[in-house]
Write an enzyme that holds these catalytic residues in place. Structure first.
Site, PDB file in Angstrom:
ATOM      1  N   GLU A  49      10.603   2.766   6.146  1.00  0.00           N
ATOM      2  CA  GLU A  49      10.376   1.317   6.245  1.00  0.00           C
ATOM      3  C   GLU A  49      11.329   0.756   7.284  1.00  0.00           C
ATOM      4  OE1 GLU A  49       9.716  -2.460   6.381  1.00  0.00           O
ATOM      5  OE2 GLU A  49       8.354  -1.138   5.278  1.00  0.00           O
ATOM      6  N   TRP A 107     -22.753 -27.799 -17.850  1.00  0.00           N
ATOM      7  CA  TRP A 107     -23.165 -26.870 -16.804  1.00  0.00           C
ATOM      8  C   TRP A 107     -21.991 -26.733 -15.833  1.00  0.00           C
ATOM      9  CZ3 TRP A 107     -27.354 -23.792 -16.038  1.00  0.00           C
ATOM     10  CH2 TRP A 107     -28.427 -23.959 -16.909  1.00  0.00           C
ATOM     11  N   VAL A 165       9.055   4.694  12.294  1.00  0.00           N
ATOM     12  CA  VAL A 165       8.332   5.851  12.817  1.00  0.00           C
ATOM     13  C   VAL A 165       7.759   5.476  14.176  1.00  0.00           C
ATOM     14  CG1 VAL A 165       6.367   7.398  12.490  1.00  0.00           C
ATOM     15  CG2 VAL A 165       7.823   6.786  10.539  1.00  0.00           C
ATOM     16  N   ARG A 189     -28.444 -23.008  -9.951  1.00  0.00           N
ATOM     17  CA  ARG A 189     -29.747 -23.602 -10.306  1.00  0.00           C
ATOM     18  C   ARG A 189     -30.395 -24.229  -9.079  1.00  0.00           C
ATOM     19  NH1 ARG A 189     -29.265 -27.531 -15.396  1.00  0.00           N
ATOM     20  NH2 ARG A 189     -31.519 -27.590 -15.064  1.00  0.00           N
ATOM     21  N   CYS A 233       2.542 -12.801   0.402  1.00  0.00           N
ATOM     22  CA  CYS A 233       1.743 -13.999   0.102  1.00  0.00           C
ATOM     23  C   CYS A 233       2.602 -15.115  -0.482  1.00  0.00           C
ATOM     24  CB  CYS A 233       0.625 -13.656  -0.876  1.00  0.00           C
ATOM     25  SG  CYS A 233      -0.513 -12.373  -0.300  1.00  0.00           S
ATOM     26  N   ARG A 277       4.198   9.361 -10.186  1.00  0.00           N
ATOM     27  CA  ARG A 277       3.869   9.375 -11.618  1.00  0.00           C
ATOM     28  C   ARG A 277       3.016  10.583 -11.985  1.00  0.00           C
ATOM     29  NH1 ARG A 277       3.637   3.689 -10.935  1.00  0.00           N
ATOM     30  NH2 ARG A 277       1.401   3.740 -10.473  1.00  0.00           N
ATOM     31  N   SER A 319       8.151  -3.364  -1.276  1.00  0.00           N
ATOM     32  CA  SER A 319       7.345  -3.817  -2.414  1.00  0.00           C
ATOM     33  C   SER A 319       7.549  -5.295  -2.720  1.00  0.00           C
ATOM     34  CB  SER A 319       7.674  -2.969  -3.654  1.00  0.00           C
ATOM     35  OG  SER A 319       7.427  -1.614  -3.412  1.00  0.00           O
ATOM     36  N   ALA A 367       0.821  -1.208   0.000  1.00  0.00           N
ATOM     37  CA  ALA A 367       0.000   0.000   0.000  1.00  0.00           C
ATOM     38  C   ALA A 367       0.855   1.258   0.000  1.00  0.00           C
ATOM     39  CB  ALA A 367      -0.938  -0.003   1.208  1.00  0.00           C
TER      40      ALA A 367
END
Length: 460
Positions: free
Chosen positions: A37, A440, A84, A448, A47, A24, A43, A14
């Protein structure tokens, strides 16, 4: 024209997505960007750590999407190994401490992004901090675990917890040749599923040689005289261990933000508006694993720690910080995982979530196959679907099966986001050919069956 300063706390998905997007849109002559950091990396894919530990991913660097040097080359003042320790909201400044030297300094900001992530839940138990006990949240954590595995005197591992991390780490340790026991306080693994679907995961894990111990609460981590882990104890038994991995889950890392008076919700995550701006604070944004997000199905706030959300949060924040406009509307709670060749997926609400939200619902479960039954390689798949009584609105889907099962959940995720009914789903024009699906698709078979059940309950 004066140059504004953006300060970012947290250098993973994030935080650095926000910094990169802002850069950008605005050059260094308009916006100075300083990012803090506390770890060694930026980055990266947290996962992917279980797959690195298990050997599916060759090395640590393969998980890094953008290095600190690449961020700096783009005009971001990235300060590694710097934590921080205080946010002064009134004074618009943050205090940071160099992890290695202990030196402290204040940095002012015009705009602030809080992306402090989440921390692994570490039980308050005797021996929980012993050598050989590991949480797995950062690349540093992953490296520490691999170092322990390379030095371990035996080949016995205990995983505490059977959520996504616990199940994935059990597979990783099996791949490394360990004898693995999973100790789980729930009735079945994968509490993000309903117990009847979790039971399918349980059977598959045992079939892969993983010993599952359910309904068991860890009471102590036993250690040797030199302070290393030797076993995990529950009320009923003791399980020998040369290494212990904690897969209990994570909590939002919001102590810093709470100390500064920023608002948090019932799950401990920061509260933001649709633009990811912290509520009540015009120049502070937050994103990633430290925030709560809106569940589009239940209409309630929830905490979901996933890199997909964190990257989207960062893109939204970066656009807004740079003077643009973007929003993050919410989530439906989609997640997919695997243990060996078993694929596990869910989206939307479980039964207990629906009850908690005050919804009346019907459930159906269908058994199908990933391909046409006559086509080579067809494998079994179980699909469970929840639909709102009377309206037929789709509420949730869970899927457990072999190859080709997991990503089918994406169809349900789109249907949930669109607010579709199960009856509307039956008309979806999905791709079909014998190597990919029965005539299906299993998700449509469930739709269904759910439609018929909802119509049957319409007079209640």
């Amino acid at each position: 024209m004066s140059i504004e300063r953006l300060v970012v706390i947290g250098g993973d998905a994030a935080g650095m997505s926000a910094a990169s997007r802002a850069r950008r849109l605005k050059g260094p002559d308009e916006l100075e960007i300083v990012a803090f950091e506390r770890g060694h990396f930026t980055s990266y894919s947290a996962c992917g750590i279980p797959y690195w530990v298990g050997g599916d991913v060759a090395g640590r660097d393969d998980l890094v999407a953008r290095t600190p040097e690449e961020h700096r080359a783009r005009g971001i003042d990235l300060r590694l190994r710097t934590e921080v320790t205080e946010i002064d909201v009134a004074g618009r400044q943050v205090r940071a401490r160099a992890v290695d030297s202990g030196a402290q300094s204040w940095t002012s900001y015009d705009k602030l992004v809080v992306a402090t992530g989440a921390r692994p839940i570490r039980p308050d138990l005797p021996g929980a901090d012993a050598a050989g006990v590991h949480g797995v949240q950062t690349l540093d954590d992953g490296q520490a675990l691999i170092d322990t595995l390379s030095r371990a005197r035996g080949r016995r591992a205990v995983v505490v917890g059977a959520g996504y991390i616990g199940v994935e780490m059990a597979e990783a340790l099996i791949n490394r040749g360990y004898e693995v026991t999973v100790v789980n306080r729930g009735s079945e693994p994968m509490s993000t599923l309903d117990p009847d679907m979790g039971r399918l995961v349980h059977r598959a894990m045992e079939g892969m040689g993983i010993a599952m111990v359910n309904d068991a609460e860890v009471t102590e981590v036993c250690t040797t005289r030199d302070g290393r882990v030797r076993a995990v104890r529950t009320e009923d038994a003791e399980y020998p261990a040369d290494v212990v991995v904690l897969g209990i889950g994570v909590r939002p890392e919001t102590a810093l933000a709470q100390a500064a008076g920023l608002p948090v919700g019932g799950h401990g995550g920061l509260l933001t508006d649709l633009a990811m701006r912290v509520r009540g604070h015009e120049e502070i944004w937050a994103g990633g694993d430290c925030v709560e997000v809106l569940d589009l199905v239940s209409g309630r706030e929830r905490h979901i720690a996933l890199g997909t959300h964190a990257n989207k949060h960062g893109q939204v924040i970066g656009a807004n910080v740079a003077g643009g406009y973007a929003t993050f509307p919410g989530v439906v709670g989609t997640a997919v995982s695997k243990v060996c060749d078993l694929e596990i997926a869910r989206t939307g609400l479980r039964e207990k979530d629906a009850r908690r939200a005050g919804l009346r619902f019907e459930t159906v479960t269908v058994e199908s196959t990933s391909r046409a039954g006559y086509y080579p390689g067809a494998s079994p798949m179980t699909v469970k679907m929840l639909a709102e009584r009377r309206t037929g609105r789709l509420l949730g889907v869970q899927i457990v099966g072999r190859e080709g099962a997991g990503k089918r959940v994406d169809v349900a995720a789109v249907a949930l986001t669109a607010g579709m009914t199960v009856e509307q789903m039956t008309a979806l024009d999905l791709g079909y050919a014998p190597p990919f699906s029965p005539v299906w698709d299993p998700v449509l078979v469930a739709a269904r069956k759910a439609t018929a059940k909802v119509h049957g309950s319409g007079q209640e």
